[in-house]
Design a protein around this motif. Structure first.
Motif, PDB file in Angstrom:
ATOM      1  N   PRO A 268      25.713  61.838  46.360  1.00  0.00           N
ATOM      2  CA  PRO A 268      24.268  61.569  46.446  1.00  0.00           C
ATOM      3  C   PRO A 268      23.982  60.114  46.779  1.00  0.00           C
ATOM      4  N   ILE A 269      22.744  59.839  47.142  1.00  0.00           N
ATOM      5  CA  ILE A 269      22.282  58.480  47.418  1.00  0.00           C
ATOM      6  C   ILE A 269      21.835  57.822  46.116  1.00  0.00           C
ATOM      7  N   ASN A 270      22.308  56.608  45.904  1.00  0.00           N
ATOM      8  CA  ASN A 270      21.869  55.802  44.763  1.00  0.00           C
ATOM      9  C   ASN A 270      21.264  54.518  45.334  1.00  0.00           C
ATOM     10  N   HIS A 271      19.935  54.401  45.307  1.00  0.00           N
ATOM     11  CA  HIS A 271      19.282  53.257  45.925  1.00  0.00           C
ATOM     12  C   HIS A 271      19.543  51.963  45.165  1.00  0.00           C
ATOM     13  N   GLN A 272      19.685  52.039  43.861  1.00  0.00           N
ATOM     14  CA  GLN A 272      19.876  50.826  43.069  1.00  0.00           C
ATOM     15  C   GLN A 272      21.279  50.248  43.247  1.00  0.00           C
ATOM     16  N   GLU A 273      22.278  51.099  43.154  1.00  0.00           N
ATOM     17  CA  GLU A 273      23.667  50.677  43.341  1.00  0.00           C
ATOM     18  C   GLU A 273      24.336  51.652  44.311  1.00  0.00           C
TER      19      GLU A 273
END
Length: 279
Positions: A268-273
């Motif tokens: 999945p995409i993790n925008h923060q890290e």
């Protein structure tokens, strides 16, 4: 005349140009005008010699996998508005000649900048988005520009955006129950079965290895003819292997074909890290 001088000259008045340029100035100005307005000048674009390529590769990347492809993962960034597959590029195969005389300016893309920001972002902290677009035009777009439909920066990027809408990888996989996950594993054959009716047999699903030595979904490459039909059977127009020399308009990539016998992660995409998709 040096190509690097042309962008300066085009801003000068015709009278001053006439005074500054040496004999043959009309020809030189004509060459630049041909480029500026997308016309084919025989001295620059010899169709038989310089436009002999027949196939292109349209490459889409998954941001959650892209970050795993970097040697320094913390260089990765995924803008908050990004939640799907993004464009990596549209590349003519075996283009023999690309003209770096053909510049691209920010103003060239104003009409499509909002859409490019959504579907063709830079995923590197060190590379502003226009710098990424400029690189892709100089390395690949200018190689395609001998074909009429690609013969300006705006046209090239408009075509790329149209292809992105045509090949909506996220939706195709999602509709088949294949969604990003930290736990679920997939086989590349599952993805191929879903994508093949839409991207043709001549496609490649690429993975990278993460720090845990796992296969991670990274890119999908779709082979097209120069008139943008899916698949290309032109003799000799197959992608070069990793040992092949890279000529004009070609590239190197950290990705490799996902092994058929190894499970892969669709992280999945993790925008923060973004380099830690699963925390």
């Amino acid at each position: 005349m040096s190509c690097s001088v042309l962008p300066l000259l085009v801003t000068l008045s015709p009278a001053l140009l006439f005074l500054l340029l040496p004999d043959g100035s009309v020809t030189q100005q004509g060459l630049w005008e041909d480029y500026k307005y997308g016309r084919h000048h025989p001295e620059l674009l010899n169709q038989e010699h310089n436009c002999s390529w027949r196939c292109m590769v349209f490459t889409l990347q998954w941001p959650g996998g892209f970050c795993q492809s970097l040697s320094k993962e913390t260089q990765c960034r995924i803008p908050q508005n990004i939640s799907s597959w993004t464009i990596h590029g549209l590349w003519p195969l075996h283009a023999q000649w690309c003209c770096n005389c053909w510049p691209i300016f920010h103003s060239d893309l104003q009409e499509v900048e909002e859409e490019l920001t959504e579907f063709w972002p830079s995923l590197l902290k060190t590379k502003p988005r226009f710098h990424f677009w400029k690189e892709e035009w100089i390395k690949h777009g200018s190689c395609a520009a001998c074909v009429e439909g690609f013969n300006s920066p705006l046209k090239y990027f408009q075509i790329c955006l149209k292809l992105r809408h045509q090949f909506d990888i996220y939706k195709l996989l999602e509709d088949a129950g294949i969604t990003p996950s930290c736990d679920r594993l997939y086989k590349v054959a599952e993805l191929q079965k879903v994508l093949l009716p839409h991207v043709g047999q001549k496609h490649e699903i690429q993975c990278v290895k993460d720090q845990q030595d796992r296969q991670v979904l990274f890119q999908v490459k779709v082979q097209l003819t120069r008139n943008l039909t899916v698949g290309c059977d032109h003799h000799g127009d197959t992608e070069p292997g990793p040992a092949a020399g890279l000529g004009p308009g070609q590239w190197s990539s950290p990705g490799h074909p996902c092994p058929p016998d190894a499970p892969l992660y669709y992280l999945p995409i993790n925008h923060q890290e973004p380099w830690r998709p699963c925390g």
